[in-house]
Design an enzyme around this catalytic site. Structure first.
Site, mmCIF file in Angstrom:
data_model
loop_
_atom_site.group_PDB
_atom_site.id
_atom_site.type_symbol
_atom_site.label_atom_id
_atom_site.label_comp_id
_atom_site.label_asym_id
_atom_site.label_seq_id
_atom_site.Cartn_x
_atom_site.Cartn_y
_atom_site.Cartn_z
ATOM 1 N N ASN A 136 -5.562 81.793 29.866
ATOM 2 C CA ASN A 136 -4.794 82.798 30.677
ATOM 3 C C ASN A 136 -5.497 84.129 31.033
ATOM 4 O OD1 ASN A 136 -2.697 84.623 31.715
ATOM 5 N ND2 ASN A 136 -1.263 83.894 30.043
ATOM 6 N N ARG A 169 -3.487 79.387 33.931
ATOM 7 C CA ARG A 169 -2.537 80.269 34.423
ATOM 8 C C ARG A 169 -3.042 81.023 35.602
ATOM 9 N NH1 ARG A 169 -1.129 86.174 33.772
ATOM 10 N NH2 ARG A 169 0.660 86.573 35.196
ATOM 11 N N HIS A 199 4.540 86.508 37.939
ATOM 12 C CA HIS A 199 5.387 86.237 36.620
ATOM 13 C C HIS A 199 6.210 85.084 36.740
ATOM 14 C CE1 HIS A 199 5.116 91.155 36.167
ATOM 15 N NE2 HIS A 199 4.142 90.306 35.595
ATOM 16 N N HIS A 248 11.051 90.975 34.314
ATOM 17 C CA HIS A 248 9.790 91.171 33.356
ATOM 18 C C HIS A 248 9.096 92.532 33.476
ATOM 19 C CE1 HIS A 248 6.125 88.956 31.520
ATOM 20 N NE2 HIS A 248 5.481 90.056 32.006
ATOM 21 N N GLY A 261 6.231 94.401 31.808
ATOM 22 C CA GLY A 261 5.084 94.425 31.167
ATOM 23 C C GLY A 261 4.205 95.504 31.877
ATOM 24 N N ASN A 262 2.843 95.497 31.612
ATOM 25 C CA ASN A 262 1.883 96.488 32.345
ATOM 26 C C ASN A 262 2.229 96.129 33.862
ATOM 27 O OD1 ASN A 262 0.477 97.907 30.721
ATOM 28 N ND2 ASN A 262 -0.617 96.619 30.027
ATOM 29 N N ARG A 289 0.572 100.588 39.407
ATOM 30 C CA ARG A 289 0.816 99.873 40.931
ATOM 31 C C ARG A 289 1.920 100.469 41.633
ATOM 32 N NH1 ARG A 289 0.922 93.867 38.632
ATOM 33 N NH2 ARG A 289 -1.058 93.686 37.731
ATOM 34 N N ILE A 319 7.778 95.746 27.647
ATOM 35 C CA ILE A 319 8.697 96.995 27.603
ATOM 36 C C ILE A 319 10.004 96.615 27.390
ATOM 37 C CG2 ILE A 319 9.574 98.951 29.222
ATOM 38 C CD1 ILE A 319 6.796 99.018 30.499
ATOM 39 N N GLU A 321 10.931 93.925 25.701
ATOM 40 C CA GLU A 321 11.199 93.501 24.391
ATOM 41 C C GLU A 321 11.228 94.706 23.650
ATOM 42 O OE1 GLU A 321 8.030 90.667 23.680
ATOM 43 O OE2 GLU A 321 8.245 89.930 25.916
ATOM 44 N N ASN A 322 10.446 95.784 23.852
ATOM 45 C CA ASN A 322 9.979 96.782 22.624
ATOM 46 C C ASN A 322 10.681 98.064 22.936
ATOM 47 O OD1 ASN A 322 8.453 95.063 20.976
ATOM 48 N ND2 ASN A 322 7.262 95.015 22.646
ATOM 49 N N GLU A 358 5.246 81.689 27.715
ATOM 50 C CA GLU A 358 4.400 81.369 29.053
ATOM 51 C C GLU A 358 3.427 80.156 28.392
ATOM 52 O OE1 GLU A 358 3.511 85.493 29.244
ATOM 53 O OE2 GLU A 358 3.831 85.137 31.621
HETATM 54 P P1 ADP Z 1 0.885 92.589 30.089
HETATM 55 O O1 ADP Z 1 1.637 92.882 31.375
HETATM 56 O O2 ADP Z 1 -0.422 93.206 30.172
HETATM 57 O O3 ADP Z 1 1.181 91.348 29.351
HETATM 58 P P2 ADP Z 1 2.791 93.519 28.103
HETATM 59 O O4 ADP Z 1 4.009 92.625 28.372
HETATM 60 O O5 ADP Z 1 2.263 93.450 26.680
HETATM 61 O O6 ADP Z 1 1.864 93.956 29.162
HETATM 62 O O7 ADP Z 1 3.513 94.961 28.022
HETATM 63 C C1 ADP Z 1 2.595 96.109 28.128
HETATM 64 C C2 ADP Z 1 3.659 97.278 27.923
HETATM 65 O O8 ADP Z 1 4.532 97.127 26.934
HETATM 66 C C3 ADP Z 1 2.994 98.657 27.793
HETATM 67 O O9 ADP Z 1 3.628 99.658 28.820
HETATM 68 C C4 ADP Z 1 3.528 99.161 26.422
HETATM 69 O O10 ADP Z 1 3.436 100.305 26.259
HETATM 70 C C5 ADP Z 1 4.684 98.528 26.388
HETATM 71 N N1 ADP Z 1 4.975 98.230 24.947
HETATM 72 C C6 ADP Z 1 4.558 97.506 23.889
HETATM 73 N N2 ADP Z 1 5.059 97.661 22.754
HETATM 74 C C7 ADP Z 1 5.759 98.659 23.032
HETATM 75 C C8 ADP Z 1 6.563 99.381 22.050
HETATM 76 N N3 ADP Z 1 6.638 98.978 20.633
HETATM 77 N N4 ADP Z 1 7.419 100.259 22.311
HETATM 78 C C9 ADP Z 1 7.295 100.645 23.695
HETATM 79 N N5 ADP Z 1 6.482 100.013 24.645
HETATM 80 C C10 ADP Z 1 5.760 99.036 24.190
#
Ligand code: ADP
Length: 403
Positions: free
Chosen positions: A10, A91, A179, A202, A204-205, A235, A333, A335-336, A384
């Site tokens: 991936n 992927r 995604h 979804h 993430g980055n 982006r 983001i 998830e966390n 995934e």
């Molecule tokens: P990618 O798209 O590269 O797979 P991820 O799904 O890992 O990315 O998401 C990355 C994003 O998740 C970043 O903006 C990161 O700051 C955020 N993130 C990861 N862990 C935390 C956390 N504990 N608290 C807040 N944001 C988080």
């Protein structure tokens, strides 16, 4: 089918993630996983761990290019400590307009997907490079491409079609989404009780959101490329085309080379914009949250634009779906970042989305909506790799997709 070692590769724009599964009828056991990250930098990261979480590698090598990065992966795969893969799943963000089905990879198929690199310019070059290397490294092992665009194939024409002159539509310019493997994995995890009216974000980055009816994609925010849709880490997301023309003309004042100007515009829209562009600080939500706590107004604006855009999109998808049963948040983001989840949902009470602050105060899988919320809001991490392994096994067995 007896169990087989299946390798999942991936690649992201500057990373290669890999994992090996022992997969058979109903069983999926991960033997190891790892990643090479920071390709193009002097201080990359290379790690690997086994099924019990024991570190097999934890290094910070210089990664000047993808060849050095892939050699680390290749050496690890050939170390003899683990079984040789019997099949490999790659992927792929977008295979362009002609490669829309998950399938066995041939050199000609790689060339075909490569010819549409403009449809996922940050992802396709490294993905096709790795496919070619994997075919060279394991010539007798079947390799399969598993596409993010595959999940979105069920979108109706009205969602896919772009309002552009037909000559460009005929070239394959339309909404493909991205995604898709993540979305597929969320629907998979919700089975057998997949809600009829589902929205999954979804975050993430890269960030995107999909409207899903009875498990099938109805609409998604990313467009021809992953640069469209929601604001992401670096982006723009959807933007007035006039803004891009303004920037292009500014660039053209300094260069007469059209290709170089296009590359610069692409870098502005894909690598320098979004959370990073607005905050002038970082594309990483953790950095932005820290800066907000320190009173940084630009970080606040960047995150407000992010959550506000997502809330707007949720509203439009509720309209498309004619209501909503469940909202799922996923990605790093989703998830966390407890605060982002709260901020996205804060104004959505009128749509039946009511969070419970206590329930939301967790990381990882959870139901975070209030007991009496008409819409269930869940956090579900994507799986995934599992979806890729599932497709590889299906294709190895010569089965067509049941969907
Ligand atoms: P990618 O798209 O590269 O797979 P991820 O799904 O890992 O990315 O998401 C990355 C994003 O998740 C970043 O903006 C990161 O700051 C955020 N993130 C990861 N862990 C935390 C956390 N504990 N608290 C807040 N944001 C988080």
């Amino acid at each position: 089918m007896s169990s087989l070692p299946v390798l999942v590769l991936n690649s992201g724009s500057s990373s290669i993630k890999f994992s090996l599964y022992e997969a058979g009828n109903g069983s999926r056991t991960r033997l190891f996983e790892g990643a090479v990250d920071g390709i193009g930098t002097d201080l990359g990261k290379f790690w690997m761990k086994d099924a019990s979480g024991n570190k097999l590698a934890d290094e910070t090598p210089a990664l000047p290019n993808r060849s050095v990065a892939f050699n680390l992966v290749a050496d690890a795969l050939q170390s003899g400590k683990f079984p040789k893969p019997a099949a490999i799943g790659h992927r792929m963000v977008s295979g362009g307009p002609t490669v829309l089905e998950n399938q066995k990879i041939t050199p000609a198929l790689i060339d075909e997907m490569d010819s549409y690199a403009a449809f996922a310019p940050l992802h396709t070059p490294i993905a096709v490079y790795i496919m070619r290397e994997a075919l060279r490294l394991f010539p007798s092992v079947p390799n399969f491409v598993i596409l993010d665009t595959y999940f979105h194939r069920t979108m109706p024409e009205v969602a896919k079609h772009m309002p552009i002159p037909e000559e460009y539509s005929a070239m394959g310019v339309r909404r493909y989404g991205a995604h898709g493997i993540s979305y597929e994995s969320i629907v998979y995890q919700l089975q057998p009780n997949v809600p009829e009216k589902l929205i999954v974000a979804h975050l993430g980055n890269g960030a995107s959101i999909s409207a899903i009816r009875s498990g099938k994609c109805l609409d998604t925010s990313m467009g021809l490329t992953p640069t469209g849709g929601l604001i992401s880490g670096t982006r723009t997301g959807d933007i007035d085309p006039g803004v891009l023309l303004f920037i292009l003309r500014k660039i053209a004042e300094k260069t007469t080379n059209a290709e170089a100007a296009a590359d610069q515009l692409e870098a502005v829209a894909s690598k320098k914009a979004g959370l990073l562009g607005v905050s002038e600080l970082s594309n990483d939500m953790r950095d932005l949250r820290e800066a907000i706590a320190d009173g940084n107004a630009k970080a606040r604006l960047a995150v407000d634009k992010f959550t506000w855009t997502i809330a707007k999109w949720i509203g439009s998808y509720v309209a498309e779906l004619g209501g909503l049963d469940m909202l799922v948040l996923t990605g790093g983001i989703g998830e966390n970042d407890i605060a982002s989840r709260a901020e996205i949902c804060a104004g959505l009470g009128a749509l039946g989305i009511v969070l419970d602050a206590q329930r939301n105060n967790v990381r990882g899988a959870a139901v975070i909506s209030a007991q009496n919320s008409p819409v269930t809001v869940r956090v579900i991490p994507p799986l995934e790799d599992l979806i890729i392994v599932n497709h590889v096994l299906r294709l190895l067995g010569g089965q067509s997709d049941p969907a």
